[in-house]
Enzyme design. Structure first.
Site: not given
Ligand code: F6R
Length: 253
Positions: A68, A150, A152, A157
């Site tokens: 992303d 959540n 994702h 989302e």
């Molecule tokens: C980022 C991504 C998100 C993160 C998720 C957890 O490339 O794909 O799904 O993996 O938001 O983020 P952290 O590791 O910062 O808790």
């Protein structure tokens, strides 16, 4: 099928992820990897870089696709995922820049050849091109994922259809709050481009990493095996080869 690998702490989550990544490219020097950003994979990238300093690992023919990128951030913006990846991995290994793929959240790449289109049209086209590149260079051999509180995965989302391909998504308030630490007040992006759930599920194998008590509720929900688009990570139960590497704090009891 999800295999749970429970380790002591987040450093061990990182070392385990790094071991899988380096074994993958050791077995197949042309492996195509799906890569995440965020806090969770930082120890994995640090461990990969560290091991590359003392062991011989070749990234030259490895192909990477990031999951992303924020809409509106140029690749040189310090909080872009382009900058993140350079800082934590790409500047430290012998990866060929032409093998690196990260969505362009500015739409500029498209607008250079299609100056007539609006920003949103350019972003839509960028998503199509990204999906096409994945199709042409893929399949993804291993995709590494973090886990949002959540549920994702990527920036898919809650409510994102499991059949989704690379698309533009509006970030939820909770995701924006979680990521606001990386931005000046009021500047956290509202949208992102993310690889879709169907695209992630086409990866031959998937490694999800989660660490810390803050992820316990999401991990618990994933362990319950109720498959629902309200909880995107639950799509992983439909994949034949998923490893979830979590620390004790995230796994809970
Ligand atoms: C980022 C991504 C998100 C993160 C998720 C957890 O490339 O794909 O799904 O993996 O938001 O983020 P952290 O590791 O910062 O808790």
């Amino acid at each position: 099928m999800i295999e749970w690998i429970v380790v002591d702490d987040e450093a061990e989550v990182g070392r385990t992820g790094a071991g899988i990544l380096l074994d993958t490219i050791g077995d197949n020097p042309r492996a195509v990897l799906g890569l995440p950003t965020g806090k969770t994979p930082l120890p994995m990238y640090a461990s990969v870089v560290e091991r590359c300093r003392v062991e011989n690992h070749c990234f030259r023919d490895v192909v990477t696709f990031n999951l992303d990128e924020y809409v509106g951030l140029s690749p040189s913006h310090p909080s872009s995922y382009h900058s993140y990846m350079r800082a934590v991995l790409f500047d430290h290994v012998d990866v060929d820049p032409s093998n690196v793929h990260i969505p362009d959240g500015t739409g500029l790449r498209v607008r250079q050849v299609r100056p007539d289109v609006t920003l949103d049209e350019a972003l839509e086209l960028e998503c199509e091109l990204y999906e096409e590149a994945l199709h042409n260079r893929g399949p993804l051999e291993v995709t590494f994922l973090g886990l949002g509180r959540n549920g994702h995965i990527g920036f898919n989302e809650p409510g994102t259809p499991f059949v989704s391909r690379t698309h533009v998504i509006s970030l939820t308030e909770s995701t924006r709050v979680a990521n606001s630490a990386y931005f000046s007040p009021g500047e956290t992006p509202e949208r992102a481009i993310t690889v879709g759930i169907a695209t992630i599920l086409e990866s031959r194998s998937i490694v999800l990493m989660a660490a810390g008590e803050g992820k316990q509720e999401a991990v618990q929900r994933l362990r319950e095996v109720t498959i629902s688009e309200d909880f995107p990570a639950s799509a992983l139960h439909r994949h034949p080869e998923v490893r979830c590497v979590v620390d004790r704090a995230a796994f809970g009891r």
